[in-house]
Motif scaffolding. Structure first.
Motif, PDB file in Angstrom:
ATOM      1  N   LYS A   1      23.935 -16.522 -27.977  1.00  0.00           N
ATOM      2  CA  LYS A   1      23.905 -15.535 -29.064  1.00  0.00           C
ATOM      3  C   LYS A   1      25.309 -15.317 -29.638  1.00  0.00           C
TER       4      LYS A   1
ATOM      5  N   ARG B   1      26.462 -18.580 -31.267  1.00  0.00           N
ATOM      6  CA  ARG B   1      25.451 -19.142 -32.179  1.00  0.00           C
ATOM      7  C   ARG B   1      25.156 -20.611 -31.834  1.00  0.00           C
TER       8      ARG B   1
ATOM      9  N   ARG C   1      22.611 -23.288 -31.002  1.00  0.00           N
ATOM     10  CA  ARG C   1      21.159 -23.534 -31.150  1.00  0.00           C
ATOM     11  C   ARG C   1      20.761 -24.669 -30.211  1.00  0.00           C
TER      12      ARG C   1
ATOM     13  N   THR D   1      19.637 -16.341 -34.152  1.00  0.00           N
ATOM     14  CA  THR D   1      21.018 -16.833 -34.008  1.00  0.00           C
ATOM     15  C   THR D   1      21.128 -17.991 -33.015  1.00  0.00           C
ATOM     16  N   PHE D   2      20.124 -18.184 -32.145  1.00  0.00           N
ATOM     17  CA  PHE D   2      20.272 -19.263 -31.161  1.00  0.00           C
ATOM     18  C   PHE D   2      19.028 -20.128 -30.952  1.00  0.00           C
TER      19      PHE D   2
END
Length: 601
Positions: free
Chosen positions: A483, A486, A488, A540-541
């Protein structure tokens, strides 16, 4: 009929008319166990003693056979023997040094075994006397330090480390071993680091050196200033840290190899064929037979290194070839006293197989991968207390790693992809995954896989609450990093969500039994908060918008489980019982999930 005597240092057949003949060293021991000074009648007594091969069994047995009063009567002679052993360590003749080291081991073990119920101060008095203890231990530690740092015999270095391990491990609780106060004052830390930083020494003695350091770090670590903790925390020499990492990786790799060999042997045996014929009804029993003794000593060393030294985090990602694939013969280790419990080193061929050139056909690994594989084996079976503690230590180490910013950076690095073959517990409702189908992914995926595997496989009557809490904490810390930065991550999040929901269902269905032993609302709150994190910050992730859809689908699909949880915590939060406050926290945390279910159902 004459009968050959093999014990007690006897050399010839005994008969009715002749007394058995004893070894000369045994006769000399007998003189020491008399009340008079043995050197009065024989001025060269101590010089001759250390030229004789030590009879460890007889010496320790003799000490054990004496009662407290008898031992006190020969205290002066024991003090004298201890002091002459220390003096012999400075001799140029290696035979004298070897015999002195082995005699010290026998003395320390024998006196401690006899005086288990007495205080450490009494043992110090018995071995060397209060008035001479400080000087004796100073001379002893200086001699051992010199022998370890010298370019002399590897056998002598091995014996020095065995003596130090013997000294450290004679008491069940290391913090009650008062003699170690002198080891704190007269540090051998630099000698240990020298062994770890020098490849030939590390191959011969690295395991003992790492275990010794881990034990010394734990001496009264919360009660006073331990110099070994302070010094370990500031080590920044790359060769030393890499050497320590290699020793730990070798020991863990050896365990993994032994387990895999036993597993393959088990699967190819008669029992496996029989199981395939009658079905998998005996699969749990089959698994229980695959057992290799765990190595808590080396696990403790890994924990201390990760916990105390931030520079060691870089070692976790240091690449090396998969260990145990190539072996090189080495000279046999010298004859030494018995190794302390829990410090059995890996075989010499494994220790010598590490620093090899990379091969295109050899799977690249690192310390973290090796540790994850080890953890996946140890954490399978937590039913007995020994493995429960071992699994707990694995999760504590993972927590330390998940808390570190640099560790998270390489865990989530897309350029560092590995194929990590974790061991999975045999279960009736799933097939064993083929090793070849494993994808190369960032290491964080393997950590999450391990956590999911633990969640799925330990919902049982003897519920390991502490381990579950630590497991969820590891997941939470990894999500916090994703988070914050960021990141992913392309991971099958549905497996994690499904495992967490099933865990909630287990807590609810076993509410009465579990509440008698545990505060299940702490764990329930942590699980609900993980879902809240996905709901609130998932954009965000989570890797794609469809991942968010999958999250909502999973929550809606399992809405009945969340409704049941809400009903349970509401019931307990409105009653004036001991769980009122804990249950009400879960009630408030369920707001987001309730809103989603209300909106879509």
């Amino acid at each position: 009929m004459a009968q050959v005597e093999k014990r007690g240092g006897l050399l010839r057949k005994s008969s009715a008319s002749k007394k058995p003949l004893k070894e000369k060293v045994v006769l000399m021991y007998d003189e020491i166990f008399m009340t008079e000074d043995p050197s009065k009648c024989s001025p060269r007594f101590w010089e001759e003693l250390f030229l004789m091969k030590v009879n460890l069994e007889y010496l320790e047995g003799k000490l054990e056979s004496l009662d407290g009063e008898e031992l006190m009567k020969i205290k002066d002679n024991i003090n004298c023997l201890f002091q002459h052993c220390i003096q012999a360590l400075g001799e140029e003749h290696p035979i004298r040094v070897v015999n002195a080291l082995q005699t010290l081991c026998a003395l320390i073990r024998g006196v401690h075994q006899k005086n288990k119920s007495t205080s450490g101060f009494d043992i110090i008095n018995m071995l060397m006397g209060f008035d001479k203890a400080e000087l004796c231990m100073k001379n002893l530690m200086e001699s051992l330090d010199s022998l370890l740092c010298a370019e002399g015999s590897e056998s002598l270095k091995s014996l020095c480390l065995k003596l130090l391990l013997c000294l450290v491990t004679v008491t069940d609780n290391i913090s009650q071993n008062t003699i170690l106060e002198y080891v704190m004052i007269n540090s051998i830390f630099e000698a240990i680091l020298q062994i770890l930083s020098h490849p030939p020494s590390r191959r011969e003695h690295g395991y003992d050196a790492v275990v010794l350091l881990a034990l010394l770090v734990n001496y009264r670590k919360y009660e006073s200033v331990n110099p070994y903790i302070v010094k370990l925390s500031i080590v920044d020499d790359e060769a030393t840290l890499n050497g320590m990492g290699l020793v730990i990786a070798q020991a863990l790799s050896e365990y993994n190899r032994q387990y895999k060999d036993k597993e393959e042997e088990h699967q190819s045996g008669f029992f496996s064929a029989l199981t395939n014929m009658v079905g998998s009804m005996f699969i749990a029993d089959a698994h229980e037979k695959i057992s290799v003794q765990t190595n808590e000593a080396i696990l403790l060393a890994l924990y201390e290194a990760v916990h105390l030294n931030r520079n060691f985090i870089t070692v976790l990602a240091q690449s090396h070839p998969e260990m145990g694939l190539v072996t090189t013969p080495v000279s046999p280790a010298p004859t030494t006293p018995a190794t302390p419990l829990g410090t059995t080193p890996p075989s010499s061929d494994v220790i010598s197989s590490v620093e090899l050139p990379l091969d295109a056909d050899v799977q690249t690994s690192n310390l973290l991968i090796t540790f994850l594989k080890y953890s996946s084996i140890v954490m399978q079976d937590t039913k007995d207390e020994h493995r429960l503690h071992s699994g707990k230590l694995c999760l504590i180490i993972l927590t330390c790693i998940a808390e570190d910013q640099y560790a998270n950076a390489f865990l989530h690095d897309d350029n560092m992809n590995f194929r990590v073959n974790l061991h999975r517990m045999p279960m009736r409702h799933r097939k064993k995954a083929a090793d070849k189908n494993l994808p190369c992914r960032p290491l964080v995926c393997a950590v999450l896989d391990l956590m999911v595997e633990f969640i799925v496989t330990h919902m049982m009557k003897e519920f390991p609450m502490d381990l579950y809490v630590r497991c969820i904490q590891v997941v939470h810390k990894l999500l916090c990093y994703q988070k914050k930065c960021r990141v992913r991550l392309h991971y099958t999040w549905r497996e994690l969500w499904s495992a967490l929901i099933n865990l909630l269902k287990f807590l609810m269905s076993n509410e009465t039994v579990l509440l008698a032993k545990h505060n299940i609302f702490t764990l329930a709150l942590m699980i609900v908060n993980l879902f809240n994190m996905f709901i609130t910050y998932g954009d965000t992730f989570l890797p794609t918008p469809s991942s968010y859809d999958e999250l909502y689908y999973e929550i809606i699909r399992m809405h009945q489980s969340f409704d049941n949880l809400y009903s349970m915590v509401l019931r307990l939060s409105t009653n004036a019982g001991q769980w009122k406050e804990a249950a009400s926290k879960v009630t408030h945390a369920l707001v987001n999930i309730s809103l989603i279910n209300t909106a879509f159902i």
